[in-house]
Design a protein around this motif. Structure first.
Motif, PDB file in Angstrom:
ATOM      1  N   ARG A 273      -7.984  13.070   0.798  1.00  9.29           N
ATOM      2  CA  ARG A 273      -7.811  12.597   2.118  1.00  9.29           C
ATOM      3  C   ARG A 273      -6.878  11.447   2.597  1.00  9.29           C
ATOM      4  O   ARG A 273      -6.858  10.628   1.302  1.00  9.29           O
ATOM      5  CB  ARG A 273      -9.082  12.660   3.118  1.00  9.29           C
ATOM      6  N   THR A 274      -6.467  10.969   3.726  1.00  5.35           N
ATOM      7  CA  THR A 274      -5.667   9.871   4.097  1.00  5.35           C
ATOM      8  C   THR A 274      -6.617   8.893   4.930  1.00  5.35           C
ATOM      9  O   THR A 274      -7.180   9.308   5.851  1.00  5.35           O
ATOM     10  CB  THR A 274      -4.352  10.174   4.625  1.00  5.35           C
ATOM     11  N   ALA A 275      -6.824   7.778   4.273  1.00  4.71           N
ATOM     12  CA  ALA A 275      -7.598   6.681   4.852  1.00  4.71           C
ATOM     13  C   ALA A 275      -6.729   5.664   5.398  1.00  4.71           C
ATOM     14  O   ALA A 275      -5.382   5.630   5.004  1.00  4.71           O
ATOM     15  CB  ALA A 275      -8.523   6.104   4.041  1.00  4.71           C
ATOM     16  N   HIS A 276      -6.903   4.800   6.424  1.00  6.79           N
ATOM     17  CA  HIS A 276      -6.035   3.882   6.994  1.00  6.79           C
ATOM     18  C   HIS A 276      -6.558   2.377   6.837  1.00  6.79           C
ATOM     19  O   HIS A 276      -6.922   1.684   8.074  1.00  6.79           O
ATOM     20  CB  HIS A 276      -5.489   4.294   8.242  1.00  6.79           C
TER      21      HIS A 276
ATOM     22  N   ALA B 110      -2.818   0.303   6.705  1.00 10.59           N
ATOM     23  CA  ALA B 110      -2.176   0.943   5.461  1.00 10.59           C
ATOM     24  C   ALA B 110      -2.653   2.712   5.440  1.00 10.59           C
ATOM     25  O   ALA B 110      -3.789   2.655   5.443  1.00 10.59           O
ATOM     26  CB  ALA B 110      -2.102   0.184   4.358  1.00 10.59           C
ATOM     27  N   SER B 111      -1.713   3.520   5.002  1.00 11.02           N
ATOM     28  CA  SER B 111      -2.033   4.754   4.489  1.00 11.02           C
ATOM     29  C   SER B 111      -2.315   4.827   3.119  1.00 11.02           C
ATOM     30  O   SER B 111      -1.490   4.469   2.450  1.00 11.02           O
ATOM     31  CB  SER B 111      -0.952   5.777   5.077  1.00 11.02           C
TER      32      SER B 111
ATOM     33  N   GLU C  90      -4.008   7.552   0.120  1.00 13.25           N
ATOM     34  CA  GLU C  90      -4.553   8.562  -0.390  1.00 13.25           C
ATOM     35  C   GLU C  90      -5.756   8.702  -1.274  1.00 13.25           C
ATOM     36  O   GLU C  90      -5.771   7.853  -1.986  1.00 13.25           O
ATOM     37  CB  GLU C  90      -3.307   9.576  -0.799  1.00 13.25           C
TER      38      GLU C  90
END
Length: 207
Positions: A183-186, A190-191, A193
């Protein structure tokens, strides 16, 4: 090798940029949807995202972390969030803490301790009441040492799904979830993976 002791985590949280209200990881709602709220321990609670979410669902939450700075931030978020089921915040080293009770749900999300991942999970399992649930969310180990995941998380902070489920092979436990997700977190805008391993186990007896 990273030494995940009290000094490490105190520096980590003291030097961390102040952020808005923390967001719980997406597995918490999915993996607890069929559970009846009771007592819950958030082991390695950090800034309190999972503890606050559980409290809003009616769980009676104990939230433990080794870092006083993390707990200070968590209490600030609790004050801003407004009334929930009261949370008991405890400063404790999960490698050495010996609580005199068990919980119907024990949750740990990306927690790391001096004793290593699997030894930590074994300690947490001993704090689950008979009939209760242990939910583990960790950084999935990669076969590719050059991946960005390893730049973010030292090898000793990662774990395989097979290693976790192997801890619960005896008859006293049943594995109800055993998966890996990307999943991609922020964080901080910032992005990033993330490769996550998610294991949910239920204790069938007190043995």
């Amino acid at each position: 090798m990273t030494d995940f002791d009290r000094d490490f985590w105190q520096r980590h949280w003291a030097e961390r940029e102040s952020r808005g209200a923390p967001t719980p990881h997406p597995y918490l709602a999915t993996e607890t949807a069929q559970l009846t709220p009771g007592t819950a321990l958030d082991a390695g609670c950090g800034a309190g995202a999972e503890a606050l979410w559980l409290a809003r669902q009616g769980w009676r939450v104990t939230a433990a972390d080794i870092s006083a700075s993390a707990l200070d931030e968590a209490r600030r978020h609790e004050a801003v969030a407004g009334p929930t089921t009261p949370i008991e915040w405890i400063e404790a080293d999960l490698s050495r803490w010996n609580p005199d009770r068990t919980w119907s749900l024990v949750v740990t999300s990306y927690a790391h301790a001096e004793i290593g991942q699997l030894a930590l999970y074994q300690r947490l399992a001993s704090w689950v009441a008979p009939g209760g649930t242990l939910l583990i969310v960790g950084h999935a180990a990669s076969e590719h040492a050059g991946e960005a995941q390893h730049a973010q998380h030292p090898h000793e902070a990662t774990v395989t799904r097979e290693a976790i489920t192997g801890l619960f092979a005896e008859a006293a436990w049943t594995i109800e979830t055993s998966t890996e997700h990307t999943r991609t977190a922020h964080p901080g805008g910032a992005s990033v993976e993330l490769r996550d391993v998610v294991v949910r186990a239920r204790r069938l007896s007190g043995e």
